[in-house]
Scaffold this active site. Structure first.
Site, PDB file in Angstrom:
ATOM      1  N   LYS A  34      -0.829   4.924   4.446  1.00 56.72           N
ATOM      2  CA  LYS A  34      -1.728   3.994   5.137  1.00 56.72           C
ATOM      3  C   LYS A  34      -1.219   3.749   6.551  1.00 56.72           C
ATOM      4  O   LYS A  34      -0.061   3.390   6.758  1.00 56.72           O
ATOM      5  CB  LYS A  34      -1.837   2.677   4.372  1.00 56.72           C
ATOM      6  CG  LYS A  34      -2.882   1.719   4.970  1.00 56.72           C
ATOM      7  CD  LYS A  34      -3.190   0.572   4.038  1.00 56.72           C
ATOM      8  CE  LYS A  34      -4.217  -0.367   4.638  1.00 56.72           C
ATOM      9  NZ  LYS A  34      -5.513   0.310   4.934  1.00 56.72           N
ATOM     10  N   HIS A  52       0.831  -1.196   0.000  1.00 57.11           N
ATOM     11  CA  HIS A  52       0.000   0.000   0.000  1.00 57.11           C
ATOM     12  C   HIS A  52       0.870   1.252   0.000  1.00 57.11           C
ATOM     13  O   HIS A  52       2.075   1.197   0.249  1.00 57.11           O
ATOM     14  CB  HIS A  52      -0.935   0.025   1.213  1.00 57.11           C
ATOM     15  CG  HIS A  52      -2.180  -0.782   1.020  1.00 57.11           C
ATOM     16  ND1 HIS A  52      -2.252  -2.119   1.330  1.00 57.11           N
ATOM     17  CD2 HIS A  52      -3.405  -0.432   0.540  1.00 57.11           C
ATOM     18  CE1 HIS A  52      -3.468  -2.563   1.049  1.00 57.11           C
ATOM     19  NE2 HIS A  52      -4.179  -1.572   0.570  1.00 57.11           N
TER      20      HIS A  52
END
Length: 233
Positions: free
Chosen positions: A135, A131
């Site tokens: 995040k 990600h």
């Protein structure tokens, strides 16, 4: 529908755009704690905030009988309590670790493959998620859902853990790279070959569309739901 966006960051703005294209009105754009006043009488709240705020945001909406579509991850130890609040207040709550249609098909494929592979112990299982660096939680909610799908179908495992698989714990590698919307892979590796299934998101639009579709679906319903109910029931 009249939609309140609880959490108005990158995802909130994309959800707003998708919802308006589908003919809905955005009546609140909140980065603060919701109240009955600032929610502005919505038909549904779509909650994409942060792990620290998500429980309280959802609780306030549900206690005012506003259905909640929640896509915030990293707070799931409190999810049973929120589900109880939804029932007690005759409201509706739908949590999704990922609202993308493709990811939810991937969840179903993952469970089917785990059921097929459970009788072949020569294959070691591993998960990987990548990600963007913004995040906050690791592993991702999507990776946890994938792990839970494997654990449910493969008696070799009873829990997941960060880093490599060990004993009865299924390993998840969580990597963070610049501007990656989300890539999830499941590997089955033996001494002679490897099987891999993989889902790669190109942008956040699929997540936003799924959240709006879930908001449309939940109208008039009571209780606790998931994207499986929206897409497959």
């Amino acid at each position: 529908m009249r939609i309140a966006l609880v959490g108005y960051g990158k995802m909130g703005k994309i959800i707003e755009e998708v919802a308006q294209k589908r003919g809905h009105s955005i009546v609140a754009q909140l980065n603060e704690t919701p109240t009955l006043e600032n929610l502005n009488n919505p038909d549904v709240a779509i909650e994409f905030s942060n792990p620290e705020a998500s429980f309280e945001n959802s609780r306030i909406c549900l206690q005012n009988q506003i259905p909640v579509i929640c896509g915030t991850t990293g707070w799931l130890d409190q999810k049973p309590e929120i589900e109880k609040i939804a029932v007690e207040n005759n409201s509706a709550f739908l949590y999704g670790s990922n609202f993308s249609l493709g990811v939810n098909l991937f969840f179903a494929l993952n469970e089917k493959l785990a059921d097929l592979m459970k009788n072949f112990p020569e294959y070691q299982v591993q998960l990987e998620e990548i990600h963007h660096t913004h995040k906050k939680d690791a592993p991702s909610g999507t990776a946890i859902t994938l792990a839970e799908g494997i654990i449910k179908n493969d008696p070799r495992f009873d829990a997941w853990k960060l880093e490599e698989t060990k004993d009865h714990q299924l390993g998840i590698f969580a990597l963070r790279e610049d501007e990656v919307p989300g890539t999830h892979s499941v590997f089955y590796k033996s001494d002679v070959d490897e099987i891999e299934i993989k889902h790669t998101a190109f942008n956040r639009n699929g997540f936003a569309l799924g959240a709006v579709i879930a908001a449309e679906w939940i109208q008039g319903k009571k209780g606790n739901f998931s994207m499986k109910d929206v897409l497959f029931n």
